[in-house]
Design a protein around this motif. Sequence first.
Motif, PDB file in Angstrom:
ATOM      1  N   GLY A   1      -2.591 -10.368   4.707  1.00 21.84           N
ATOM      2  CA  GLY A   1      -2.202  -9.337   5.498  1.00 21.84           C
ATOM      3  C   GLY A   1      -0.946  -8.479   6.022  1.00 21.84           C
ATOM      4  O   GLY A   1      -0.340 -10.223   5.464  1.00 21.84           O
ATOM      5  N   HIS A   2      -1.119  -7.426   6.841  1.00 24.60           N
ATOM      6  CA  HIS A   2       0.310  -7.225   7.001  1.00 24.60           C
ATOM      7  C   HIS A   2       0.202  -6.896   8.017  1.00 24.60           C
ATOM      8  O   HIS A   2      -0.291  -5.849   8.721  1.00 24.60           O
ATOM      9  N   TYR A   3       0.798  -7.014   9.293  1.00 24.09           N
ATOM     10  CA  TYR A   3       1.113  -6.631  10.245  1.00 24.09           C
ATOM     11  C   TYR A   3       1.614  -5.317  10.748  1.00 24.09           C
ATOM     12  O   TYR A   3       1.939  -4.144  11.702  1.00 24.09           O
TER      13      TYR A   3
ATOM     14  N   THR B   1      -6.696   0.130  10.306  1.00 27.04           N
ATOM     15  CA  THR B   1      -7.597   0.113   9.398  1.00 27.04           C
ATOM     16  C   THR B   1      -6.188  -0.222   8.649  1.00 27.04           C
ATOM     17  O   THR B   1      -6.750  -1.114   7.824  1.00 27.04           O
ATOM     18  N   ASP B   2      -5.340   0.158   8.483  1.00 31.18           N
ATOM     19  CA  ASP B   2      -4.177  -0.869   7.604  1.00 31.18           C
ATOM     20  C   ASP B   2      -3.059  -1.418   8.222  1.00 31.18           C
ATOM     21  O   ASP B   2      -2.227  -0.295   8.804  1.00 31.18           O
ATOM     22  N   ASP B   3      -3.228  -2.385   8.544  1.00 30.69           N
ATOM     23  CA  ASP B   3      -3.843  -3.339   8.120  1.00 30.69           C
ATOM     24  C   ASP B   3      -3.856  -4.218   9.546  1.00 30.69           C
ATOM     25  O   ASP B   3      -4.688  -5.446   9.096  1.00 30.69           O
ATOM     26  N   LYS B   4      -3.689  -3.412  10.301  1.00 29.34           N
ATOM     27  CA  LYS B   4      -4.163  -5.170  11.672  1.00 29.34           C
ATOM     28  C   LYS B   4      -5.755  -5.051  12.417  1.00 29.34           C
ATOM     29  O   LYS B   4      -5.786  -6.848  12.294  1.00 29.34           O
TER      30      LYS B   4
ATOM     31  N   GLU C   1       6.686  -7.109   5.743  1.00 28.29           N
ATOM     32  CA  GLU C   1       6.888  -5.684   4.629  1.00 28.29           C
ATOM     33  C   GLU C   1       6.488  -5.148   3.703  1.00 28.29           C
ATOM     34  O   GLU C   1       6.467  -4.712   2.645  1.00 28.29           O
ATOM     35  N   GLU C   2       4.936  -5.163   3.773  1.00 27.31           N
ATOM     36  CA  GLU C   2       4.281  -4.855   2.789  1.00 27.31           C
ATOM     37  C   GLU C   2       4.270  -3.067   2.459  1.00 27.31           C
ATOM     38  O   GLU C   2       4.066  -2.868   1.212  1.00 27.31           O
ATOM     39  N   GLU C   3       3.866  -2.298   3.601  1.00 31.57           N
ATOM     40  CA  GLU C   3       4.683  -0.846   3.665  1.00 31.57           C
ATOM     41  C   GLU C   3       5.440  -0.767   3.111  1.00 31.57           C
ATOM     42  O   GLU C   3       5.941   0.144   2.485  1.00 31.57           O
ATOM     43  N   ILE C   4       6.620  -1.251   2.548  1.00 33.81           N
ATOM     44  CA  ILE C   4       8.372  -1.653   2.061  1.00 33.81           C
ATOM     45  C   ILE C   4       8.367  -1.630   0.956  1.00 33.81           C
ATOM     46  O   ILE C   4       9.138  -2.228   0.093  1.00 33.81           O
TER      47      ILE C   4
ATOM     48  N   SER D   1      -7.323  -9.012   3.604  1.00 37.89           N
ATOM     49  CA  SER D   1      -8.601  -7.693   3.480  1.00 37.89           C
ATOM     50  C   SER D   1      -7.523  -6.403   3.898  1.00 37.89           C
ATOM     51  O   SER D   1      -6.712  -6.331   5.033  1.00 37.89           O
ATOM     52  N   ASP D   2      -7.213  -5.467   2.507  1.00 39.44           N
ATOM     53  CA  ASP D   2      -6.767  -4.892   2.517  1.00 39.44           C
ATOM     54  C   ASP D   2      -7.397  -3.502   1.551  1.00 39.44           C
ATOM     55  O   ASP D   2      -5.932  -2.964   1.636  1.00 39.44           O
ATOM     56  N   THR D   3      -8.449  -3.465   2.101  1.00 36.86           N
ATOM     57  CA  THR D   3      -8.400  -2.603   0.613  1.00 36.86           C
ATOM     58  C   THR D   3     -10.490  -1.463   1.780  1.00 36.86           C
ATOM     59  O   THR D   3      -9.783  -2.281   2.912  1.00 36.86           O
TER      60      THR D   3
HETATM   61 ZN    ZN Z   1      -2.283  -1.860   3.558  1.00 44.75          ZN
END
Ligand code: ZN
Length: 455
Positions: A85-87, A118-121, A152-155, A179-181
Amino acid sequence: MANLEQHVNQNIEKYIGELTEYLRFPSISTLPENRDDINKCAAFTAEKMLEAGLDRAEVMQTAGHPVVYGERLRVEGAPTVLIYGHYDVQPVDPVELWHSEPFNPVIKDGKIYARGATDDKGQLYMHIKAVQSIMQTVGELPLNVKFIIEGEEEIGSPSLEPFLKANKELLKCDVVLVSDTALFAPMLPTLTYGLRGLCYMEVEITGPSRDLHSGTFGGAVANPVNILSQIIAKMHDEDGKVAIPGFYDDVVPLTELERNKLALLEFSEEEYKNHLNVDELWGEKGYTVIERTGARPTLDCNGIWGGFSGAGAKTIIPSKASAKISMRLVANQDPVKTAQQFKDFVESVAPKSVKVKVSEVHGAEACLVPLESKAITAATNALSRAFGKDTVYIREGGSIPVVAKFKKYLGADAVLMGLGLNTENLHSPDEHFDLNHFRLGIISSAWFMEEYAKK
Ligand code: ZN
Ligand code: BES
Protein backbone atom coordinates in the motif's frame (compact mmCIF):
# COMPACT_ATOMS: atom_id res chain seq x y z
CA MET A 1 -12.83 -17.47 11.98
CA ALA A 2 -16.39 -17.75 13.15
CA ASN A 3 -16.52 -14.61 15.25
CA LEU A 4 -14.22 -12.48 13.14
CA GLU A 5 -17.02 -10.61 11.43
CA GLN A 6 -18.63 -9.91 14.79
CA HIS A 7 -15.31 -8.74 16.22
CA VAL A 8 -14.79 -6.31 13.34
CA ASN A 9 -18.32 -4.98 13.67
CA GLN A 10 -17.88 -4.46 17.40
CA ASN A 11 -14.57 -2.64 17.00
CA ILE A 12 -15.30 -0.64 13.89
CA GLU A 13 -15.77 2.68 15.70
CA LYS A 14 -12.35 2.30 17.28
CA TYR A 15 -10.78 1.42 13.91
CA ILE A 16 -12.41 4.46 12.31
CA GLY A 17 -11.00 6.61 15.13
CA GLU A 18 -7.50 5.34 14.38
CA LEU A 19 -7.97 5.92 10.65
CA THR A 20 -8.98 9.49 11.47
CA GLU A 21 -5.64 9.94 13.25
CA TYR A 22 -3.80 8.41 10.30
CA LEU A 23 -5.47 10.82 7.89
CA ARG A 24 -4.27 13.83 9.88
CA PHE A 25 -0.70 13.48 8.55
CA PRO A 26 -0.25 15.69 5.48
CA SER A 27 1.99 13.07 3.85
CA ILE A 28 2.19 14.75 0.43
CA SER A 29 5.08 13.05 -1.32
CA THR A 30 5.71 15.58 -4.04
CA LEU A 31 6.21 18.65 -1.78
CA PRO A 32 9.60 19.07 -0.10
CA GLU A 33 8.03 21.05 2.76
CA ASN A 34 6.07 17.93 3.83
CA ARG A 35 9.16 15.77 4.33
CA ASP A 36 8.75 15.78 8.10
CA ASP A 37 5.07 14.80 7.83
CA ILE A 38 6.08 11.93 5.56
CA ASN A 39 8.51 10.65 8.21
CA LYS A 40 5.94 10.99 11.00
CA CYS A 41 3.34 9.21 8.92
CA ALA A 42 5.76 6.36 8.21
CA ALA A 43 6.49 6.03 11.94
CA PHE A 44 2.76 5.93 12.74
CA THR A 45 2.28 3.18 10.14
CA ALA A 46 4.98 1.06 11.77
CA GLU A 47 3.54 1.67 15.24
CA LYS A 48 0.10 0.47 14.12
CA MET A 49 1.61 -2.66 12.56
CA LEU A 50 3.20 -3.61 15.88
CA GLU A 51 -0.02 -2.87 17.73
CA ALA A 52 -1.86 -5.17 15.31
CA GLY A 53 0.40 -8.05 16.23
CA LEU A 54 3.23 -8.08 13.72
CA ASP A 55 6.53 -9.30 15.16
CA ARG A 56 8.56 -6.74 13.32
CA ALA A 57 7.79 -3.33 11.84
CA GLU A 58 10.49 -1.04 10.64
CA VAL A 59 10.80 2.30 8.92
CA MET A 60 13.47 1.63 6.30
CA GLN A 61 15.31 4.49 4.62
CA THR A 62 15.65 4.78 0.86
CA ALA A 63 17.12 7.46 -1.39
CA GLY A 64 13.67 9.06 -1.20
CA HIS A 65 10.83 8.65 1.27
CA PRO A 66 10.98 5.72 3.70
CA VAL A 67 9.37 2.35 3.17
CA VAL A 68 7.58 0.72 6.10
CA TYR A 69 8.24 -3.01 6.31
CA GLY A 70 6.41 -5.38 8.64
CA GLU A 71 6.13 -9.12 9.13
CA ARG A 72 4.70 -11.98 11.11
CA LEU A 73 6.14 -15.25 9.83
CA ARG A 74 5.13 -17.94 12.26
CA VAL A 75 3.30 -20.55 10.22
CA GLU A 76 5.75 -23.02 8.79
CA GLY A 77 4.70 -24.54 5.48
CA ALA A 78 2.00 -21.94 4.91
CA PRO A 79 2.15 -19.46 2.02
CA THR A 80 3.36 -15.88 2.43
CA VAL A 81 1.27 -12.88 1.44
CA LEU A 82 2.99 -9.55 0.83
CA ILE A 83 0.60 -6.66 1.42
CA TYR A 84 1.42 -3.49 -0.48
CA GLY A 85 0.00 0.00 0.00
CA HIS A 86 1.12 3.63 0.03
CA TYR A 87 0.95 6.14 2.87
CA ASP A 88 1.77 9.12 0.65
CA VAL A 89 -0.95 11.31 -0.81
CA GLN A 90 -1.52 13.80 -3.61
CA PRO A 91 -1.39 17.58 -3.04
CA VAL A 92 -4.64 19.23 -1.93
CA ASP A 93 -4.94 22.19 -4.25
CA PRO A 94 -7.28 23.79 -5.15
CA VAL A 95 -7.84 23.77 -1.39
CA GLU A 96 -10.65 26.37 -1.58
CA LEU A 97 -12.86 23.80 -3.31
CA TRP A 98 -12.84 21.44 -0.33
CA HIS A 99 -15.91 21.52 1.91
CA SER A 100 -13.83 20.52 4.93
CA GLU A 101 -10.12 20.73 5.62
CA PRO A 102 -8.17 18.02 3.76
CA PHE A 103 -6.20 16.94 6.84
CA ASN A 104 -8.93 17.36 9.39
CA PRO A 105 -11.11 14.30 8.67
CA VAL A 106 -14.87 14.68 8.86
CA ILE A 107 -17.45 11.87 8.79
CA LYS A 108 -20.66 12.55 6.90
CA ASP A 109 -23.30 10.08 5.66
CA GLY A 110 -21.11 7.08 6.41
CA LYS A 111 -18.11 8.43 4.54
CA ILE A 112 -14.84 9.82 5.84
CA TYR A 113 -13.60 12.94 4.06
CA ALA A 114 -9.85 13.67 3.90
CA ARG A 115 -6.94 13.56 1.48
CA GLY A 116 -5.75 9.95 1.37
CA ALA A 117 -9.06 8.52 2.67
CA THR A 118 -9.55 6.19 -0.29
CA ASP A 119 -6.12 6.61 -1.93
CA ASP A 120 -4.64 4.87 -0.10
CA LYS A 121 -4.47 5.15 3.70
CA GLY A 122 -8.05 4.02 4.30
CA GLN A 123 -7.54 1.03 2.05
CA LEU A 124 -4.16 -0.07 3.37
CA TYR A 125 -5.37 0.32 6.95
CA MET A 126 -8.00 -2.37 6.29
CA HIS A 127 -5.22 -4.96 6.11
CA ILE A 128 -3.56 -3.82 9.33
CA LYS A 129 -6.92 -4.12 11.08
CA ALA A 130 -7.53 -7.52 9.44
CA VAL A 131 -4.31 -8.82 10.99
CA GLN A 132 -5.30 -7.40 14.36
CA SER A 133 -8.81 -8.85 14.19
CA ILE A 134 -7.50 -12.32 13.40
CA MET A 135 -4.94 -12.09 16.19
CA GLN A 136 -7.60 -11.06 18.69
CA THR A 137 -10.12 -13.70 17.70
CA VAL A 138 -8.16 -16.74 16.47
CA GLY A 139 -4.89 -15.93 18.22
CA GLU A 140 -2.63 -16.65 15.24
CA LEU A 141 -2.60 -15.84 11.53
CA PRO A 142 -3.41 -18.71 9.14
CA LEU A 143 -0.37 -17.89 6.99
CA ASN A 144 2.72 -15.68 6.87
CA VAL A 145 2.25 -11.99 6.31
CA LYS A 146 4.63 -9.28 5.16
CA PHE A 147 3.79 -5.63 4.64
CA ILE A 148 5.49 -3.13 2.37
CA ILE A 149 3.97 0.34 2.61
CA GLU A 150 5.72 2.99 0.57
CA GLY A 151 5.74 6.79 0.56
CA GLU A 152 6.37 7.56 -3.09
CA GLU A 153 3.56 5.94 -5.06
CA GLU A 154 2.04 9.25 -6.09
CA ILE A 155 5.36 10.35 -7.59
CA GLY A 156 5.96 7.16 -9.55
CA SER A 157 7.69 5.00 -6.88
CA PRO A 158 11.27 5.99 -7.85
CA SER A 159 12.93 4.41 -4.81
CA LEU A 160 10.94 1.21 -4.73
CA GLU A 161 12.61 -0.52 -7.65
CA PRO A 162 16.09 -0.32 -6.07
CA PHE A 163 14.49 -1.32 -2.76
CA LEU A 164 12.96 -4.43 -4.35
CA LYS A 165 16.23 -5.31 -6.07
CA ALA A 166 18.17 -4.99 -2.82
CA ASN A 167 15.63 -6.82 -0.64
CA LYS A 168 14.44 -9.75 -2.73
CA GLU A 169 14.91 -12.25 0.08
CA LEU A 170 13.22 -10.06 2.68
CA LEU A 171 10.21 -9.55 0.40
CA LYS A 172 9.99 -13.09 -0.95
CA CYS A 173 6.34 -14.11 -1.13
CA ASP A 174 3.77 -16.22 -2.95
CA VAL A 175 1.40 -13.42 -3.81
CA VAL A 176 1.09 -9.65 -3.43
CA LEU A 177 -2.16 -8.27 -2.06
CA VAL A 178 -2.99 -4.67 -3.00
CA SER A 179 -5.99 -2.52 -2.10
CA ASP A 180 -5.48 0.65 -4.11
CA THR A 181 -8.12 0.27 -6.80
CA ALA A 182 -11.89 0.66 -7.00
CA LEU A 183 -15.06 -1.39 -6.85
CA PHE A 184 -16.96 -1.29 -10.13
CA ALA A 185 -20.02 0.01 -8.26
CA PRO A 186 -20.93 0.59 -4.60
CA MET A 187 -21.35 -2.69 -2.70
CA LEU A 188 -20.33 -4.74 -5.75
CA PRO A 189 -17.38 -7.01 -4.91
CA THR A 190 -14.73 -6.44 -7.57
CA LEU A 191 -11.29 -7.71 -8.49
CA THR A 192 -9.12 -5.74 -10.90
CA TYR A 193 -7.07 -7.86 -13.31
CA GLY A 194 -5.44 -5.13 -15.35
CA LEU A 195 -3.82 -1.76 -14.65
CA ARG A 196 -2.64 0.72 -17.22
CA GLY A 197 0.96 1.87 -17.44
CA LEU A 198 2.12 5.42 -17.82
CA CYS A 199 4.52 7.52 -19.85
CA TYR A 200 4.63 11.08 -18.52
CA MET A 201 6.39 13.74 -20.62
CA GLU A 202 7.10 17.44 -20.55
CA VAL A 203 7.48 19.61 -23.65
CA GLU A 204 9.06 23.05 -23.63
CA ILE A 205 8.93 25.29 -26.69
CA THR A 206 11.23 28.29 -26.85
CA GLY A 207 10.85 31.09 -29.36
CA PRO A 208 12.49 34.51 -29.05
CA SER A 209 14.93 35.09 -26.19
CA ARG A 210 12.44 37.35 -24.36
CA ASP A 211 8.75 38.25 -24.48
CA LEU A 212 8.19 40.58 -27.42
CA HIS A 213 5.72 43.36 -28.18
CA SER A 214 3.07 41.59 -30.24
CA GLY A 215 2.42 44.70 -32.30
CA THR A 216 6.03 45.33 -33.21
CA PHE A 217 6.95 41.68 -33.82
CA GLY A 218 3.61 39.95 -34.48
CA GLY A 219 3.73 38.51 -37.99
CA ALA A 220 7.48 38.00 -38.06
CA VAL A 221 8.24 35.65 -35.20
CA ALA A 222 6.70 32.26 -34.35
CA ASN A 223 4.66 32.29 -31.16
CA PRO A 224 5.58 29.34 -28.84
CA VAL A 225 2.05 29.13 -27.41
CA ASN A 226 0.54 28.89 -30.91
CA ILE A 227 3.13 26.31 -31.97
CA LEU A 228 2.67 24.19 -28.85
CA SER A 229 -1.11 24.19 -29.37
CA GLN A 230 -0.63 23.05 -32.97
CA ILE A 231 1.69 20.25 -31.90
CA ILE A 232 -0.73 19.03 -29.23
CA ALA A 233 -3.62 19.17 -31.73
CA LYS A 234 -1.67 16.81 -34.00
CA MET A 235 -1.42 14.15 -31.28
CA HIS A 236 -4.90 12.73 -32.06
CA ASP A 237 -6.62 11.95 -35.33
CA GLU A 238 -10.34 12.50 -36.00
CA ASP A 239 -11.18 9.05 -34.67
CA GLY A 240 -9.72 9.85 -31.27
CA LYS A 241 -6.71 7.61 -31.90
CA VAL A 242 -3.25 8.69 -30.82
CA ALA A 243 -1.44 9.81 -33.99
CA ILE A 244 2.13 9.20 -32.81
CA PRO A 245 3.77 6.74 -35.23
CA GLY A 246 4.30 3.31 -33.69
CA PHE A 247 2.19 4.10 -30.61
CA TYR A 248 -0.12 1.08 -31.03
CA ASP A 249 2.55 -1.35 -32.34
CA ASP A 250 2.85 -3.44 -29.18
CA VAL A 251 -0.72 -3.15 -27.90
CA VAL A 252 -2.29 -6.53 -27.25
CA PRO A 253 -5.71 -6.38 -28.93
CA LEU A 254 -8.80 -7.17 -26.89
CA THR A 255 -10.16 -10.63 -27.68
CA GLU A 256 -13.82 -11.11 -28.55
CA LEU A 257 -14.18 -13.21 -25.40
CA GLU A 258 -12.86 -10.43 -23.19
CA ARG A 259 -14.96 -7.80 -24.94
CA ASN A 260 -18.05 -9.92 -24.38
CA LYS A 261 -17.24 -10.30 -20.70
CA LEU A 262 -16.60 -6.59 -20.21
CA ALA A 263 -19.87 -5.84 -22.02
CA LEU A 264 -21.75 -7.72 -19.29
CA LEU A 265 -20.76 -5.16 -16.65
CA GLU A 266 -23.73 -3.01 -15.83
CA PHE A 267 -22.88 0.51 -16.95
CA SER A 268 -24.98 3.56 -17.80
CA GLU A 269 -23.43 6.20 -20.05
CA GLU A 270 -26.20 8.58 -19.03
CA GLU A 271 -25.35 8.33 -15.34
CA TYR A 272 -21.67 8.61 -16.15
CA LYS A 273 -22.24 11.82 -18.13
CA ASN A 274 -24.47 13.25 -15.42
CA HIS A 275 -21.93 12.52 -12.74
CA LEU A 276 -19.22 14.29 -14.76
CA ASN A 277 -21.53 17.08 -15.94
CA VAL A 278 -20.64 16.65 -19.62
CA ASP A 279 -23.12 16.52 -22.51
CA GLU A 280 -21.15 14.15 -24.64
CA LEU A 281 -18.35 11.66 -24.14
CA TRP A 282 -15.19 11.48 -26.22
CA GLY A 283 -12.66 8.81 -27.10
CA GLU A 284 -11.24 6.27 -29.49
CA LYS A 285 -13.82 5.26 -32.06
CA GLY A 286 -14.94 1.64 -32.09
CA TYR A 287 -14.55 0.98 -28.35
CA THR A 288 -16.89 1.23 -25.38
CA VAL A 289 -16.21 3.54 -22.42
CA ILE A 290 -15.16 0.58 -20.30
CA GLU A 291 -12.70 -0.55 -22.97
CA ARG A 292 -11.40 2.95 -23.62
CA THR A 293 -10.72 3.64 -19.96
CA GLY A 294 -9.28 0.25 -19.03
CA ALA A 295 -7.96 -1.68 -21.98
CA ARG A 296 -6.91 0.93 -24.54
CA PRO A 297 -4.02 3.40 -24.37
CA THR A 298 -4.66 7.14 -24.29
CA LEU A 299 -2.89 10.51 -24.40
CA ASP A 300 -3.83 13.58 -22.36
CA CYS A 301 -2.41 17.01 -21.78
CA ASN A 302 -2.33 17.52 -17.99
CA GLY A 303 -1.32 21.13 -17.95
CA ILE A 304 -0.20 23.88 -20.27
CA TRP A 305 1.33 27.23 -19.53
CA GLY A 306 3.16 30.11 -21.12
CA GLY A 307 2.83 33.80 -21.72
CA PHE A 308 0.50 36.10 -19.85
CA SER A 309 -2.42 34.76 -17.84
CA GLY A 310 -3.05 37.51 -15.29
CA ALA A 311 -6.13 39.73 -15.17
CA GLY A 312 -6.59 42.12 -18.06
CA ALA A 313 -4.45 42.05 -21.18
CA LYS A 314 -0.78 42.17 -22.01
CA THR A 315 0.14 42.28 -25.66
CA ILE A 316 3.10 39.95 -26.10
CA ILE A 317 4.57 37.12 -28.08
CA PRO A 318 5.76 34.93 -25.23
CA SER A 319 9.25 33.58 -25.21
CA LYS A 320 8.27 30.15 -23.93
CA ALA A 321 5.40 27.68 -23.68
CA SER A 322 5.27 24.29 -21.95
CA ALA A 323 2.98 21.36 -21.44
CA LYS A 324 2.85 18.20 -19.36
CA ILE A 325 1.47 15.28 -21.33
CA SER A 326 0.79 11.79 -20.11
CA MET A 327 0.04 8.60 -21.97
CA ARG A 328 -1.75 5.72 -20.27
CA LEU A 329 -0.39 2.48 -21.64
CA VAL A 330 -1.71 -1.06 -21.73
CA ALA A 331 -0.04 -4.42 -21.25
CA ASN A 332 3.00 -5.04 -23.44
CA GLN A 333 3.60 -1.35 -24.27
CA ASP A 334 7.03 -0.22 -23.13
CA PRO A 335 7.10 3.23 -21.48
CA VAL A 336 10.72 3.80 -22.55
CA LYS A 337 9.94 3.04 -26.18
CA THR A 338 6.79 5.19 -26.02
CA ALA A 339 8.80 8.10 -24.62
CA GLN A 340 11.18 7.88 -27.58
CA GLN A 341 8.29 7.72 -30.08
CA PHE A 342 6.74 10.77 -28.44
CA LYS A 343 10.01 12.69 -28.54
CA ASP A 344 10.62 11.80 -32.20
CA PHE A 345 7.09 12.85 -33.07
CA VAL A 346 7.28 16.25 -31.35
CA GLU A 347 10.67 16.98 -32.87
CA SER A 348 9.47 15.97 -36.34
CA VAL A 349 6.38 18.18 -36.33
CA ALA A 350 7.92 21.24 -34.64
CA PRO A 351 8.90 23.99 -37.09
CA LYS A 352 12.46 25.36 -37.25
CA SER A 353 11.16 28.69 -35.99
CA VAL A 354 11.26 27.39 -32.39
CA LYS A 355 13.49 25.23 -30.19
CA VAL A 356 11.99 22.13 -28.60
CA LYS A 357 12.93 20.32 -25.42
CA VAL A 358 11.17 17.04 -24.63
CA SER A 359 11.86 15.32 -21.33
CA GLU A 360 10.53 12.27 -19.54
CA VAL A 361 8.99 12.83 -16.09
CA HIS A 362 8.23 9.22 -15.18
CA GLY A 363 6.95 5.96 -16.52
CA ALA A 364 5.30 2.75 -15.38
CA GLU A 365 4.53 -0.55 -17.00
CA ALA A 366 0.98 -1.80 -17.29
CA CYS A 367 0.00 -5.18 -15.87
CA LEU A 368 -2.45 -7.97 -16.54
CA VAL A 369 -2.89 -10.67 -13.90
CA PRO A 370 -4.06 -14.14 -14.85
CA LEU A 371 -7.49 -14.93 -13.42
CA GLU A 372 -6.82 -18.64 -13.10
CA SER A 373 -4.92 -18.84 -9.85
CA LYS A 374 -5.37 -20.01 -6.32
CA ALA A 375 -4.98 -16.44 -5.08
CA ILE A 376 -7.71 -15.04 -7.34
CA THR A 377 -10.03 -17.86 -6.33
CA ALA A 378 -9.32 -17.13 -2.66
CA ALA A 379 -9.95 -13.40 -3.15
CA THR A 380 -13.13 -14.09 -5.11
CA ASN A 381 -14.46 -16.31 -2.35
CA ALA A 382 -13.50 -13.86 0.38
CA LEU A 383 -15.13 -10.87 -1.32
CA SER A 384 -18.27 -12.70 -2.36
CA ARG A 385 -18.73 -14.00 1.16
CA ALA A 386 -18.20 -10.58 2.77
CA PHE A 387 -20.52 -8.73 0.36
CA GLY A 388 -23.03 -11.55 -0.18
CA LYS A 389 -22.78 -11.15 -3.97
CA ASP A 390 -20.85 -12.56 -6.93
CA THR A 391 -17.51 -10.89 -7.61
CA VAL A 392 -16.95 -9.11 -10.93
CA TYR A 393 -13.63 -8.65 -12.75
CA ILE A 394 -12.51 -5.37 -14.30
CA ARG A 395 -9.54 -3.64 -15.89
CA GLU A 396 -8.59 -0.34 -14.33
CA GLY A 397 -7.39 2.78 -16.12
CA GLY A 398 -5.13 4.05 -13.33
CA SER A 399 -1.60 2.89 -12.65
CA ILE A 400 0.23 1.40 -9.70
CA PRO A 401 3.81 1.42 -10.97
CA VAL A 402 5.15 -1.16 -8.56
CA VAL A 403 2.77 -3.99 -9.47
CA ALA A 404 4.74 -4.87 -12.62
CA LYS A 405 7.96 -4.62 -10.60
CA PHE A 406 6.75 -7.17 -8.05
CA LYS A 407 6.30 -9.60 -10.91
CA LYS A 408 9.72 -8.76 -12.32
CA TYR A 409 11.78 -8.94 -9.13
CA LEU A 410 9.80 -11.26 -6.87
CA GLY A 411 8.05 -13.37 -9.52
CA ALA A 412 4.77 -12.79 -7.70
CA ASP A 413 1.43 -11.90 -9.22
CA ALA A 414 -0.83 -9.39 -7.53
CA VAL A 415 -4.36 -9.67 -6.25
CA LEU A 416 -5.86 -6.21 -6.81
CA MET A 417 -8.58 -6.14 -4.20
CA GLY A 418 -9.41 -2.44 -4.00
CA LEU A 419 -12.50 -1.16 -2.21
CA GLY A 420 -12.47 2.45 -3.28
CA LEU A 421 -14.86 4.00 -5.76
CA ASN A 422 -13.93 6.09 -8.78
CA THR A 423 -16.50 8.61 -7.53
CA GLU A 424 -14.61 9.08 -4.23
CA ASN A 425 -12.65 12.06 -5.58
CA LEU A 426 -9.17 10.64 -5.44
CA HIS A 427 -6.68 13.31 -6.54
CA SER A 428 -9.56 15.86 -6.27
CA PRO A 429 -11.14 18.08 -3.60
CA ASP A 430 -13.41 16.28 -1.09
CA GLU A 431 -11.69 12.90 -1.34
CA HIS A 432 -13.60 10.39 0.80
CA PHE A 433 -13.96 6.68 1.58
CA ASP A 434 -17.13 4.75 2.26
CA LEU A 435 -16.83 3.42 5.81
CA ASN A 436 -19.01 0.41 5.10
CA HIS A 437 -16.56 -0.58 2.38
CA PHE A 438 -13.79 -0.02 4.91
CA ARG A 439 -15.50 -2.44 7.32
CA LEU A 440 -16.15 -5.05 4.61
CA GLY A 441 -12.57 -4.62 3.41
CA ILE A 442 -11.22 -5.63 6.81
CA ILE A 443 -13.42 -8.73 6.79
CA SER A 444 -12.52 -9.55 3.16
CA SER A 445 -8.81 -9.22 3.87
CA ALA A 446 -9.05 -11.58 6.85
CA TRP A 447 -11.09 -14.09 4.87
CA PHE A 448 -8.65 -13.87 1.99
CA MET A 449 -5.89 -14.95 4.38
CA GLU A 450 -8.03 -17.81 5.62
CA GLU A 451 -8.98 -18.95 2.08
CA TYR A 452 -5.48 -18.61 0.66
CA ALA A 453 -3.99 -20.61 3.53
CA LYS A 454 -6.15 -23.61 2.65
CA LYS A 455 -4.16 -26.40 1.03
ZN1 ZN B 1 -3.22 5.07 -4.77
N1 BES C 1 -4.72 4.45 -6.49
C1 BES C 1 -4.25 5.07 -7.67
C2 BES C 1 -4.39 4.22 -8.92
C3 BES C 1 -5.83 4.01 -9.28
C4 BES C 1 -6.58 5.09 -9.65
C5 BES C 1 -6.39 2.78 -9.24
C6 BES C 1 -7.91 4.90 -9.96
C7 BES C 1 -7.71 2.61 -9.53
C8 BES C 1 -8.49 3.68 -9.88
C9 BES C 1 -2.79 5.42 -7.50
O1 BES C 1 -2.50 5.92 -6.23
C10 BES C 1 -2.43 6.49 -8.47
O2 BES C 1 -3.03 7.52 -8.50
N2 BES C 1 -1.45 6.23 -9.27
C11 BES C 1 -0.89 7.18 -10.15
C12 BES C 1 0.47 6.67 -10.54
C13 BES C 1 1.38 7.69 -11.12
C14 BES C 1 1.60 8.86 -10.23
C15 BES C 1 2.70 7.06 -11.49
C16 BES C 1 -1.79 7.36 -11.36
O3 BES C 1 -2.45 6.42 -11.82
O4 BES C 1 -1.84 8.50 -11.85
